[in-house]
Design an enzyme around this catalytic site. Structure first.
Site, PDB file in Angstrom:
ATOM      1  N   THR A  76       0.896  -1.109  -0.203  1.00 20.45           N
ATOM      2  CA  THR A  76       0.108  -0.012   0.045  1.00 20.45           C
ATOM      3  C   THR A  76       0.989   1.202  -0.079  1.00 20.45           C
ATOM      4  OG1 THR A  76      -0.249  -0.189   2.360  1.00 20.45           O
ATOM      5  CG2 THR A  76      -2.096  -0.921   1.086  1.00 20.45           C
ATOM      6  N   HIS A 134       0.065 -16.667  -4.447  1.00 23.15           N
ATOM      7  CA  HIS A 134      -1.070 -16.586  -5.192  1.00 23.15           C
ATOM      8  C   HIS A 134      -0.559 -16.172  -6.692  1.00 23.15           C
ATOM      9  CE1 HIS A 134      -3.558 -15.752  -1.463  1.00 23.15           C
ATOM     10  NE2 HIS A 134      -3.423 -16.862  -1.663  1.00 23.15           N
TER      11      HIS A 134
HETATM   12  P1  CNA Z   1      -5.973  -7.430   2.987  1.00 26.76           P
HETATM   13  O1  CNA Z   1      -6.912  -8.671   3.200  1.00 26.76           O
HETATM   14  O2  CNA Z   1      -6.255  -6.372   2.194  1.00 26.76           O
HETATM   15  O3  CNA Z   1      -5.226  -6.929   3.985  1.00 26.76           O
HETATM   16  C1  CNA Z   1      -4.481  -6.082   4.347  1.00 26.76           C
HETATM   17  C2  CNA Z   1      -3.987  -5.659   5.733  1.00 26.76           C
HETATM   18  O4  CNA Z   1      -2.797  -4.913   5.419  1.00 26.76           O
HETATM   19  C3  CNA Z   1      -5.110  -5.072   6.424  1.00 26.76           C
HETATM   20  O5  CNA Z   1      -5.258  -5.734   7.367  1.00 26.76           O
HETATM   21  C4  CNA Z   1      -4.366  -3.815   6.532  1.00 26.76           C
HETATM   22  O6  CNA Z   1      -4.731  -3.063   7.892  1.00 26.76           O
HETATM   23  C5  CNA Z   1      -2.855  -3.628   6.311  1.00 26.76           C
HETATM   24  N1  CNA Z   1      -2.217  -2.737   5.923  1.00 26.76           N
HETATM   25  C6  CNA Z   1      -2.573  -1.714   5.004  1.00 26.76           C
HETATM   26  N2  CNA Z   1      -1.323  -1.118   4.656  1.00 26.76           N
HETATM   27  C7  CNA Z   1      -0.419  -1.344   5.423  1.00 26.76           C
HETATM   28  C8  CNA Z   1       0.836  -0.708   5.940  1.00 26.76           C
HETATM   29  N3  CNA Z   1       1.286   0.176   5.202  1.00 26.76           N
HETATM   30  N4  CNA Z   1       1.445  -1.279   6.960  1.00 26.76           N
HETATM   31  C9  CNA Z   1       1.152  -2.464   7.617  1.00 26.76           C
HETATM   32  N5  CNA Z   1      -0.229  -3.044   7.353  1.00 26.76           N
HETATM   33  C10 CNA Z   1      -0.941  -2.313   6.522  1.00 26.76           C
HETATM   34  O7  CNA Z   1      -4.855  -8.362   2.120  1.00 26.76           O
HETATM   35  P2  CNA Z   1      -4.237  -9.814   2.515  1.00 26.76           P
HETATM   36  O8  CNA Z   1      -2.836  -9.796   1.549  1.00 26.76           O
HETATM   37  O9  CNA Z   1      -4.263 -10.100   3.855  1.00 26.76           O
HETATM   38  O10 CNA Z   1      -5.445 -10.609   1.514  1.00 26.76           O
HETATM   39  C11 CNA Z   1      -5.064 -11.475   0.713  1.00 26.76           C
HETATM   40  C12 CNA Z   1      -5.396 -11.053  -0.606  1.00 26.76           C
HETATM   41  C13 CNA Z   1      -5.304  -9.711  -1.239  1.00 26.76           C
HETATM   42  C14 CNA Z   1      -4.441 -11.920  -1.567  1.00 26.76           C
HETATM   43  O11 CNA Z   1      -5.106 -12.835  -2.406  1.00 26.76           O
HETATM   44  C15 CNA Z   1      -3.966 -10.896  -2.476  1.00 26.76           C
HETATM   45  O12 CNA Z   1      -3.355 -11.577  -3.710  1.00 26.76           O
HETATM   46  C16 CNA Z   1      -4.788  -9.693  -2.456  1.00 26.76           C
HETATM   47  N6  CNA Z   1      -4.263  -8.643  -2.833  1.00 26.76           N
HETATM   48  C17 CNA Z   1      -2.967  -8.464  -3.525  1.00 26.76           C
HETATM   49  C18 CNA Z   1      -2.502  -7.201  -3.989  1.00 26.76           C
HETATM   50  C19 CNA Z   1      -0.795  -6.798  -4.109  1.00 26.76           C
HETATM   51  O13 CNA Z   1      -0.518  -7.716  -4.851  1.00 26.76           O
HETATM   52  N7  CNA Z   1      -0.335  -5.688  -3.945  1.00 26.76           N
HETATM   53  C20 CNA Z   1      -3.298  -5.962  -3.765  1.00 26.76           C
HETATM   54  C21 CNA Z   1      -4.686  -6.164  -3.362  1.00 26.76           C
HETATM   55  C22 CNA Z   1      -5.017  -7.470  -2.941  1.00 26.76           C
END
Ligand code: CNA
Length: 257
Positions: free
Chosen positions: A46, A139
């Protein structure tokens, strides 16, 4: 060196210690170990400008006809590739992104011989862009693509930047990203390697994940050590199992360890 006592553990996790104190503890664990494993998710990226799923400004809270989990499912992709690719091009592909302080520090720890593996749920390739070599992509990655019909590889760059649905140059079949869609199984070999690293890790750092997506999240049950650090902005269902919980931006934390 000594094991973490129960009283200290309660202090670290119950919020009795300030964030700086907790970061000091994590820095000490990292300094003393050459068997660290990192397990992460969307929150790691993020700070690079890629939205996660569940934060307030994440993809779940944006206006879209279907929730991300539906669009990113196999059934949806097969039935409605046009809408899938509308989402893919608008939300999964973020141009000009660069690794942030968390990706870069993790790559540095690997170079220093301290970090054994990055296990990621992310599909964005930013750990490799930062220089990490041993990255286990649970993934898959949107930086790889192939034909659903003849399985010929397809240039990901073209898939990610085309208009509409990309088609195979060889047979005309629909091209898909090499990611694990909801309803699809994870690659068993990647899972087994991830399990092996987690089982044998001395320090396990979990970061930027809501730990809500299985079977990936279930992997952390296999950790057997006593230095489990959880670095996440919001609370997770696993906070109470961790030896150290830091609710802070992961880039901020990794810039200090
Ligand atoms: P999620 O469920 O969206 O959780 C993300 C977590 O990260 C949340 O609990 C937030 O509070 C926390 N968070 C956000 N920003 C920060 C930060 N700067 N520092 C610390 N914590 C933070 O995502 P998960 O990865 O748990 O869920 C799994 C899915 C989301 C997977 O299948 C991924 O492929 C999928 N995904 C991936 C991407 C990517 O590749 N960048 C983007 C969006 C979703």
């Amino acid at each position: 060196m000594r094991e973490l006592g129960e009283v200290e553990k309660q202090t670290y996790t119950a919020g009795g210690m300030c964030v700086d104190g907790k970061i000091d503890v994590l820095r000490g664990w990292i300094a003393a170990s050459d068997n660290i494993v990192f397990f992460g998710g969307a929150g790691v990226s993020t700070e690079s400008g890629i939205p996660d799923f569940r934060s307030v400004d994440g993809l779940y809270n944006q206006q879209w006809d279907y929730p991300p989990e539906t669009i990113l499912s196999r059934t949806f992709f097969d039935r409605n590739p046009e809408e899938y690719y509308r989402f893919h091009h608008a939300k999964l592909v973020v141009d000009g992104v660069k690794p942030n302080r968390a990706h870069l520090r993790l790559a540095g720890l690997e170079r220093e011989g301290k970090l054994k593996a990055v296990i990621t749920q992310n599909i964005d390739g930013l750990h490799q862009a930062a220089g990490s070599k041993n990255v286990l992509e649970l993934h898959g990655s949107i930086l790889r693509a192939y034909c659903t019909k003849c399985r010929a590889p397809y240039p990901a760059e073209r898939m990610n930047h085309c208009e509409g649905v990309p088609h195979c140059d060889v047979c005309g079949g629909i091209v898909r990203p090499d990611i694990v869609l909801y309803e699809e199984p994870l690659d068993q070999r990647v899972m087994e390697r991830a399990l092996d690293y987690i089982q044998n890790a001395e320090v396990l750092i979990i970061g930027g994940t809501s730990l809500g997506v299985y079977p990936a999240a279930g992997l952390i049950h296999y950790y057997r050590g006593s230095k489990l650090a959880l670095v996440n902005l919001s609370e997770t269902p696993y906070d109470r199992y961790a030896d150290l919980v830091i609710h802070e931006k992961i880039g901020e934390v990794f810039s200090q360890v």
